[in-house]
Design a protein around this motif. Structure first.
Motif, PDB file in Angstrom:
ATOM      1  N   UNK A  10       2.929  -4.972  -6.931  1.00  0.00           N
ATOM      2  CA  UNK A  10       2.301  -5.875  -5.980  1.00  0.00           C
ATOM      3  C   UNK A  10       0.879  -5.387  -5.767  1.00  0.00           C
ATOM      4  N   UNK A  11      -0.114  -6.089  -6.319  1.00  0.00           N
ATOM      5  CA  UNK A  11      -1.466  -5.551  -6.295  1.00  0.00           C
ATOM      6  C   UNK A  11      -2.361  -6.166  -5.244  1.00  0.00           C
ATOM      7  N   UNK A  12      -1.819  -6.856  -4.282  1.00  0.00           N
ATOM      8  CA  UNK A  12      -2.649  -7.463  -3.260  1.00  0.00           C
ATOM      9  C   UNK A  12      -2.909  -6.598  -2.051  1.00  0.00           C
ATOM     10  N   UNK A  13      -2.247  -5.462  -1.903  1.00  0.00           N
ATOM     11  CA  UNK A  13      -2.398  -4.659  -0.699  1.00  0.00           C
ATOM     12  C   UNK A  13      -2.733  -3.210  -0.981  1.00  0.00           C
ATOM     13  N   UNK A 147      -4.064 -13.191  -5.176  1.00  0.00           N
ATOM     14  CA  UNK A 147      -3.492 -14.088  -4.168  1.00  0.00           C
ATOM     15  C   UNK A 147      -2.127 -14.591  -4.610  1.00  0.00           C
ATOM     16  N   UNK A 148      -2.020 -15.028  -5.850  1.00  0.00           N
ATOM     17  CA  UNK A 148      -0.746 -15.537  -6.352  1.00  0.00           C
ATOM     18  C   UNK A 148       0.308 -14.437  -6.363  1.00  0.00           C
ATOM     19  N   UNK A 149      -0.103 -13.213  -6.674  1.00  0.00           N
ATOM     20  CA  UNK A 149       0.813 -12.087  -6.618  1.00  0.00           C
ATOM     21  C   UNK A 149       1.286 -11.858  -5.185  1.00  0.00           C
ATOM     22  N   UNK A 150       0.379 -11.954  -4.232  1.00  0.00           N
ATOM     23  CA  UNK A 150       0.738 -11.822  -2.820  1.00  0.00           C
ATOM     24  C   UNK A 150       1.753 -12.899  -2.431  1.00  0.00           C
ATOM     25  N   UNK A 152       3.784 -14.479  -4.309  1.00  0.00           N
ATOM     26  CA  UNK A 152       5.040 -14.246  -5.005  1.00  0.00           C
ATOM     27  C   UNK A 152       5.894 -13.206  -4.282  1.00  0.00           C
ATOM     28  N   UNK A 153       5.285 -12.133  -3.824  1.00  0.00           N
ATOM     29  CA  UNK A 153       6.038 -11.040  -3.229  1.00  0.00           C
ATOM     30  C   UNK A 153       6.240 -11.155  -1.723  1.00  0.00           C
ATOM     31  N   UNK A 154       5.382 -11.899  -1.020  1.00  0.00           N
ATOM     32  CA  UNK A 154       5.415 -11.847   0.432  1.00  0.00           C
ATOM     33  C   UNK A 154       5.648 -13.185   1.119  1.00  0.00           C
ATOM     34  N   UNK A 155       5.948 -14.208   0.391  1.00  0.00           N
ATOM     35  CA  UNK A 155       6.087 -15.514   1.003  1.00  0.00           C
ATOM     36  C   UNK A 155       7.494 -16.033   0.771  1.00  0.00           C
ATOM     37  N   UNK A 156       8.165 -16.371   1.843  1.00  0.00           N
ATOM     38  CA  UNK A 156       9.519 -16.905   1.746  1.00  0.00           C
ATOM     39  C   UNK A 156       9.434 -18.350   1.264  1.00  0.00           C
ATOM     40  N   UNK A 157       9.754 -18.573   0.017  1.00  0.00           N
ATOM     41  CA  UNK A 157       9.609 -19.896  -0.584  1.00  0.00           C
ATOM     42  C   UNK A 157      10.594 -20.906   0.000  1.00  0.00           C
TER      43      UNK A 157
END
Length: 179
Positions: A10-13, A147-150, A152-157
């Motif tokens: 996860x490379x957004x943080x 952003x898309x990686x974020x 993917x990992x952090x958003x409840x779809x």
């Protein structure tokens, strides 16, 4: 066309290095996302700020403003996420589509491909590989990938507001039409 490699995580943080195909670092991505007014900034290895992303929260949706240097060039928002993921970058007129969960997607401007992203295995482990058509677009493309990686990992779809609203409306319509 140029290829950029990012270690699979996860490379957004976190601080993230973006490398070329020989493994030489080209950029570093610094910052975090998750709350309003959070920033991710992409720097060249000499310290030059080349692109950044600011998270903006609107009622019921998240948007990200994209900057090249200090100039705002676009706003990314989710457009649709069923059966595939679709995003739109206003001002640039870029469409992002693909399968976010598998990290496979493309960015297009009308019928021209700007970037594609996929996974690959290198000796150092799993990496994302970004195939960017024009090197001048690389900083913005790397920020979009973060952003898309974020998301993917952090958003409840499963809890998208408009999907729930649509399901409730359909359920009410079916109940109403049965009577």
């Amino acid at each position: 066309m140029a290829d950029y490699f990012i270690q699979e995580k996860s490379f957004g943080n976190a601080n993230t290095l973006v490398k070329d195909q020989e493994g030489h670092p080209l950029f570093t991505l610094v910052g975090r996302t998750g709350t309003k007014d959070d920033w991710l900034t992409l720097y060249r290895m000499n310290g030059e700020n080349v692109a950044s992303v600011k998270q903006v929260r609107w009622p019921f949706m998240r948007r990200f403003e994209i900057y090249e240097g200090s100039q705002k060039v676009g706003t990314l928002q989710r457009f649709l996420s069923w059966p595939s993921d679709f995003y739109f970058v206003q001002q640039l007129h870029w469409v992002v589509y693909g399968n976010l969960a598998q990290h496979r997607y493309k960015i297009q401007h009308f019928n021209q491909e700007i970037m594609s992203m996929d996974k690959t295995q290198l000796l150092a482990g799993g990496h994302y590989v970004l195939h960017v058509t024009h090197e001048k677009d690389a900083p913005v493309c790397i920020c979009l990938a973060a952003i898309l990686d974020y998301w993917n990992y952090h958003y409840n779809r499963g809890s998208l507001f408009y999907h729930n609203d649509t399901l409730e409306l359909n359920a009410n319509y079916q109940t109403f039409s049965k009577k």
